[in-house]
Design a protein around this motif. Sequence first.
Motif, PDB file in Angstrom:
ATOM      1  N   SER A  11       0.841  -1.194   0.000  1.00  0.00           N
ATOM      2  CA  SER A  11       0.000   0.000   0.000  1.00  0.00           C
ATOM      3  C   SER A  11       0.873   1.239   0.000  1.00  0.00           C
ATOM      4  O   SER A  11       1.895   1.290   0.685  1.00  0.00           O
ATOM      5  CB  SER A  11      -0.896   0.004   1.239  1.00  0.00           C
ATOM      6  OG  SER A  11      -1.769  -1.102   1.234  1.00  0.00           O
ATOM      7  N   VAL A  12       0.437   2.236  -0.750  1.00  0.00           N
ATOM      8  CA  VAL A  12       1.211   3.467  -0.872  1.00  0.00           C
ATOM      9  C   VAL A  12       0.240   4.615  -1.127  1.00  0.00           C
ATOM     10  O   VAL A  12      -0.862   4.394  -1.657  1.00  0.00           O
ATOM     11  CB  VAL A  12       2.251   3.342  -2.014  1.00  0.00           C
ATOM     12  CG1 VAL A  12       1.567   3.200  -3.354  1.00  0.00           C
ATOM     13  CG2 VAL A  12       3.234   4.480  -1.994  1.00  0.00           C
ATOM     14  N   GLN A  13       0.640   5.811  -0.772  1.00  0.00           N
ATOM     15  CA  GLN A  13      -0.182   6.981  -1.062  1.00  0.00           C
ATOM     16  C   GLN A  13       0.038   7.436  -2.495  1.00  0.00           C
ATOM     17  O   GLN A  13       1.087   7.164  -3.094  1.00  0.00           O
ATOM     18  CB  GLN A  13       0.145   8.103  -0.084  1.00  0.00           C
ATOM     19  CG  GLN A  13      -0.353   7.842   1.329  1.00  0.00           C
ATOM     20  CD  GLN A  13      -0.254   9.072   2.203  1.00  0.00           C
ATOM     21  OE1 GLN A  13       0.658   9.885   2.061  1.00  0.00           O
ATOM     22  NE2 GLN A  13      -1.198   9.220   3.125  1.00  0.00           N
ATOM     23  N   ALA A  14      -0.938   8.121  -3.026  1.00  0.00           N
ATOM     24  CA  ALA A  14      -0.826   8.653  -4.377  1.00  0.00           C
ATOM     25  C   ALA A  14       0.441   9.505  -4.506  1.00  0.00           C
ATOM     26  O   ALA A  14       0.787  10.268  -3.594  1.00  0.00           O
ATOM     27  CB  ALA A  14      -2.049   9.482  -4.717  1.00  0.00           C
ATOM     28  N   GLY A  15       1.113   9.316  -5.625  1.00  0.00           N
ATOM     29  CA  GLY A  15       2.367  10.011  -5.858  1.00  0.00           C
ATOM     30  C   GLY A  15       3.582   9.221  -5.431  1.00  0.00           C
ATOM     31  O   GLY A  15       4.721   9.594  -5.762  1.00  0.00           O
ATOM     32  N   GLY A  16       3.360   8.140  -4.713  1.00  0.00           N
ATOM     33  CA  GLY A  16       4.457   7.316  -4.228  1.00  0.00           C
ATOM     34  C   GLY A  16       4.954   6.325  -5.259  1.00  0.00           C
ATOM     35  O   GLY A  16       4.511   6.313  -6.412  1.00  0.00           O
ATOM     36  N   SER A  17       5.874   5.483  -4.813  1.00  0.00           N
ATOM     37  CA  SER A  17       6.519   4.518  -5.700  1.00  0.00           C
ATOM     38  C   SER A  17       6.503   3.124  -5.081  1.00  0.00           C
ATOM     39  O   SER A  17       6.502   2.982  -3.853  1.00  0.00           O
ATOM     40  CB  SER A  17       7.968   4.922  -5.964  1.00  0.00           C
ATOM     41  OG  SER A  17       8.052   6.192  -6.580  1.00  0.00           O
TER      42      SER A  17
END
Length: 125
Positions: A11-17
């Motif tokens: 899981s990652v936030q928008a804009g992440g990698s």
Amino acid sequence: QVQLSESGGGSVQAGGSLSLSCAASGYTYGSYYLAWFRQAPGKEREGVATIGTSSDSPYYADSVKGRFTIARDNAKNTLYLHMNSLKPEDTALYSCAAGYADESDVLNPRGYNSWGQGTQVTVSS
């Protein structure tokens, strides 16, 4: 057939990698197209990126072009997908696949006969 096993989802936030890996075993690894597909709930499976044996001919879906990078290491029998600038619409189960894909339609899943179990990628806004 080539046996495939994915890892690296999360899981990652928008804009992440995120980076995904796909370990392959099988005699003819080097001869196949290797690809990443994804499938979100209620949607059809979508080809994301594929790469041929020479590694100098990657092909990307328009939806990920410029954000995702596919790479293969034939010595390590491993396929990678590096994903940057992730968006909520990238949320899906990502699977790697191997096969002798038609060069005129390289992201058609019918061109692949070996599939991994998939790894989940979730992008929150």
